[in-house]
Write a protein that holds these residues in place. Sequence first.
Motif, mmCIF file in Angstrom:
data_model
loop_
_atom_site.group_PDB
_atom_site.id
_atom_site.type_symbol
_atom_site.label_atom_id
_atom_site.label_comp_id
_atom_site.label_asym_id
_atom_site.label_seq_id
_atom_site.Cartn_x
_atom_site.Cartn_y
_atom_site.Cartn_z
ATOM 1 N N SER A 182 12.648 6.942 -14.279
ATOM 2 C CA SER A 182 12.414 5.503 -14.367
ATOM 3 C C SER A 182 11.715 4.983 -13.117
ATOM 4 C CB SER A 182 13.744 4.761 -14.539
ATOM 5 O OG SER A 182 14.309 5.072 -15.787
ATOM 6 N N LEU A 183 12.169 5.491 -11.952
ATOM 7 C CA LEU A 183 11.609 4.998 -10.691
ATOM 8 C C LEU A 183 10.137 5.318 -10.576
ATOM 9 C CD1 LEU A 183 14.110 5.640 -7.792
ATOM 10 C CD2 LEU A 183 13.168 3.492 -8.588
ATOM 11 N N VAL A 184 9.754 6.499 -11.052
ATOM 12 C CA VAL A 184 8.358 6.901 -10.926
ATOM 13 C C VAL A 184 7.484 5.962 -11.764
ATOM 14 C CG1 VAL A 184 7.871 8.594 -12.757
ATOM 15 C CG2 VAL A 184 7.148 9.058 -10.457
ATOM 16 N N ILE A 185 8.007 5.531 -12.898
ATOM 17 C CA ILE A 185 7.258 4.578 -13.721
ATOM 18 C C ILE A 185 7.141 3.243 -12.990
ATOM 19 C CG2 ILE A 185 7.236 3.320 -15.918
ATOM 20 C CD1 ILE A 185 6.920 6.104 -16.639
ATOM 21 N N VAL A 186 8.252 2.806 -12.388
ATOM 22 C CA VAL A 186 8.237 1.536 -11.668
ATOM 23 C C VAL A 186 7.232 1.576 -10.521
ATOM 24 C CG1 VAL A 186 9.614 0.025 -10.201
ATOM 25 C CG2 VAL A 186 10.602 0.966 -12.270
ATOM 26 N N MET A 187 7.310 2.651 -9.719
ATOM 27 C CA MET A 187 6.421 2.769 -8.555
ATOM 28 C C MET A 187 4.959 2.836 -8.991
ATOM 29 S SD MET A 187 8.156 2.607 -5.881
ATOM 30 C CE MET A 187 9.846 2.653 -5.382
ATOM 31 N N MET A 188 4.711 3.588 -10.056
ATOM 32 C CA MET A 188 3.340 3.743 -10.535
ATOM 33 C C MET A 188 2.812 2.410 -11.056
ATOM 34 S SD MET A 188 2.183 6.855 -12.895
ATOM 35 C CE MET A 188 3.273 6.295 -14.149
ATOM 36 N N PHE A 189 3.693 1.664 -11.720
ATOM 37 C CA PHE A 189 3.338 0.342 -12.230
ATOM 38 C C PHE A 189 2.949 -0.574 -11.065
ATOM 39 C CE2 PHE A 189 4.836 -3.862 -13.870
ATOM 40 C CZ PHE A 189 3.980 -3.953 -14.952
ATOM 41 N N LEU A 190 3.790 -0.562 -9.997
ATOM 42 C CA LEU A 190 3.502 -1.412 -8.838
ATOM 43 C C LEU A 190 2.208 -0.973 -8.150
ATOM 44 C CD1 LEU A 190 7.123 -1.723 -7.439
ATOM 45 C CD2 LEU A 190 5.801 -3.476 -8.607
ATOM 46 N N HIS A 191 2.014 0.346 -8.047
ATOM 47 C CA HIS A 191 0.802 0.881 -7.434
ATOM 48 C C HIS A 191 -0.431 0.429 -8.229
ATOM 49 C CE1 HIS A 191 -1.956 3.626 -5.498
ATOM 50 N NE2 HIS A 191 -2.143 4.323 -6.595
ATOM 51 N N THR A 192 -0.335 0.515 -9.566
ATOM 52 C CA THR A 192 -1.447 0.092 -10.418
ATOM 53 C C THR A 192 -1.751 -1.390 -10.199
ATOM 54 O OG1 THR A 192 -0.644 1.682 -12.035
ATOM 55 C CG2 THR A 192 -2.303 0.126 -12.783
ATOM 56 N N LEU A 193 -0.697 -2.200 -10.108
ATOM 57 C CA LEU A 193 -0.909 -3.631 -9.901
ATOM 58 C C LEU A 193 -1.547 -3.901 -8.543
ATOM 59 C CD1 LEU A 193 2.281 -5.305 -11.380
ATOM 60 C CD2 LEU A 193 0.026 -5.067 -12.388
ATOM 61 N N ARG A 194 -1.109 -3.155 -7.515
ATOM 62 C CA ARG A 194 -1.703 -3.337 -6.179
ATOM 63 C C ARG A 194 -3.206 -3.043 -6.256
ATOM 64 N NH1 ARG A 194 -4.945 -0.512 -2.862
ATOM 65 N NH2 ARG A 194 -3.689 1.384 -2.990
ATOM 66 N N VAL A 195 -3.549 -1.897 -6.869
ATOM 67 C CA VAL A 195 -4.960 -1.522 -6.953
ATOM 68 C C VAL A 195 -5.722 -2.569 -7.757
ATOM 69 C CG1 VAL A 195 -6.562 0.193 -7.844
ATOM 70 C CG2 VAL A 195 -4.485 0.923 -6.682
ATOM 71 N N PHE A 196 -5.094 -3.077 -8.814
ATOM 72 C CA PHE A 196 -5.783 -4.051 -9.656
ATOM 73 C C PHE A 196 -6.021 -5.358 -8.904
ATOM 74 C CE2 PHE A 196 -6.293 -7.377 -12.735
ATOM 75 C CZ PHE A 196 -7.162 -6.808 -13.642
ATOM 76 N N TYR A 208 0.820 -1.216 0.000
ATOM 77 C CA TYR A 208 0.000 0.000 0.000
ATOM 78 C C TYR A 208 0.851 1.262 0.000
ATOM 79 C CZ TYR A 208 -4.186 -2.757 0.829
ATOM 80 O OH TYR A 208 -5.227 -3.636 0.703
ATOM 81 N N CYS A 209 2.182 1.113 0.054
ATOM 82 C CA CYS A 209 3.062 2.287 0.102
ATOM 83 C C CYS A 209 3.399 2.818 -1.287
ATOM 84 C CB CYS A 209 4.375 1.960 0.810
ATOM 85 S SG CYS A 209 4.183 1.782 2.581
ATOM 86 N N PHE A 210 3.151 2.005 -2.330
ATOM 87 C CA PHE A 210 3.646 2.394 -3.653
ATOM 88 C C PHE A 210 3.020 3.690 -4.160
ATOM 89 C CE2 PHE A 210 4.492 -2.329 -4.080
ATOM 90 C CZ PHE A 210 5.833 -2.185 -3.815
ATOM 91 N N GLY A 211 1.740 3.917 -3.829
ATOM 92 C CA GLY A 211 1.107 5.176 -4.236
ATOM 93 C C GLY A 211 1.816 6.364 -3.615
ATOM 94 N N GLY A 212 2.058 6.263 -2.299
ATOM 95 C CA GLY A 212 2.743 7.355 -1.620
ATOM 96 C C GLY A 212 4.152 7.557 -2.159
ATOM 97 N N LEU A 213 4.822 6.441 -2.464
ATOM 98 C CA LEU A 213 6.195 6.556 -2.991
ATOM 99 C C LEU A 213 6.185 7.178 -4.389
ATOM 100 C CD1 LEU A 213 7.798 3.231 -1.768
ATOM 101 C CD2 LEU A 213 8.257 5.535 -0.971
ATOM 102 N N THR A 214 5.161 6.855 -5.188
ATOM 103 C CA THR A 214 5.055 7.496 -6.500
ATOM 104 C C THR A 214 4.974 9.003 -6.329
ATOM 105 O OG1 THR A 214 3.789 5.587 -7.251
ATOM 106 C CG2 THR A 214 3.759 7.524 -8.656
ATOM 107 N N PHE A 215 4.148 9.440 -5.364
ATOM 108 C CA PHE A 215 4.005 10.875 -5.131
ATOM 109 C C PHE A 215 5.315 11.469 -4.628
ATOM 110 C CE2 PHE A 215 2.689 14.437 -2.287
ATOM 111 C CZ PHE A 215 2.326 15.303 -3.298
#
Lengths: 223, 256
Positions: free
Chosen positions: A99-113, A42-49
Amino acid sequence: MIQKMYDWVDERLNVTPMWRDLADHEVPEHVNPAHHFSAFVYCFGGLTFFITVIQILSGMFLTMYYVPDIVNAYESVKYLQNEVAFGVIVRGMHHWGASLVIVMMFLHTLRVFFTGSYKKPRELNWVVGMLIFFVMLGLGFTGYLLPWDNTAYFATKVGLEIANSVPLIGPYIKTLLTGGDIVGAQTLSRFFAIHVFFLPGALLGLLAGHFIMIRAQGISGPL
Amino acid sequence: MAKHDKDATFVGDSRISAKRIPNIAPSYSDFPGKSEPFWPNFLLKEWMVAAVCLVGFLILTVSHPSPLTDKANPNDTSFVPLPDWYFLFLYQLLKYPWASGDWVVLGTIIIPAVAFGAMVLAPWLDKGKERRAKKRPVATGLMLVSLVGIFYLTWAADHEHSLHHSSNQAGGGAVASGDPNFKPDEIWTKQTSCMGCHGNNMEGMVGPNLQKIGSKYSAEEIEGIIKNGKPPGMPAGLIKDEAEIKKLAEYMAGLK
């Protein structure tokens, strides 16, 4: 002293309800990694931000040196990279952060999915999130050209040719982005404007919508 | 909407109530489980996670300075273009025969549009109440298949690029062994299109070293390579004049 200043502002603007609303929203146990380690997903969204904020700050410092024209762009990046104190760090953070922001956003999207959090009532927030994803990809594409080195130039050329091959609207998209027949001075100016003004503006608006909706709906419950 | 409290402090359209709300956090003992307030309890933990992340980020930044190749040169035909890594899977798609040429619309629009469109519309395609991934096998399965596809395409693009790159490196590696005292004939120094890749003294740059090419190919073979090219790097038809090609091939076949 600070309390007095706060009261002075509060009496005139009534900021307490706003402040309590921000501070008091409850964080349930199932998203708190201090209680369940697996809740780190659940941290990936916050890390993306967090990384987005780093991108904005490092980008602001980069524009202090960067010159968006084809004669000086490369030289200014090279100067920043090799001569300016900590320039290599600032550019490095912006480069790797992209690159990291893409990675984090990708992980966040997968978590939500995979937690099914996009379901009713959160459909709109999912759509806004996907729009943020596209804006981020756009930021990556436009930012890649700005150093004006061979990597940047040819990657953009290929990207624009792919855009050109899209039926009907392709040639219009290409003309809009290149600003002429070749990838040149106009293209660099346009990519700079899109990267620094248009897309960040859109991003901030979408992020505000994303966060306001989370506050309104709360975090999705435990599975 | 303005609230029309009778006891507003200020005249006019003010929404500021005269009643002060106390700035006190509610008790979280009423909340289920171990809920806690966002500020400051949870935010502090989130900052700790962010700090760990930042350390990793800074180590990456310091240990790997961001790359900067030579200044953009549109005439550099030897540069192998490659998009940033997160676009590679889309780029790789266009290399397959079923998604390029006549079918390029499939690769540029239809497949990405279906995939991203399905992502955007996921809440309406997967309307069931069930949230657990195992209880909605279609959505989970499609996502897993897409993930495997994305990872595979990204890997394939990188793999192909490094293969291509290493064949250039083979030519590049010959630079070191190139003879610095080697003086090519006048027939070579006239061929600017050859020198662009193979070097002014045939020492090899993007293309391989040619200083001893005669020990590998005969004059006829060299003639064929000049006329028809040689995949992946060598383009066909750079020299138009037949007699010139013959002369050059014979000269090169003599280099042993």
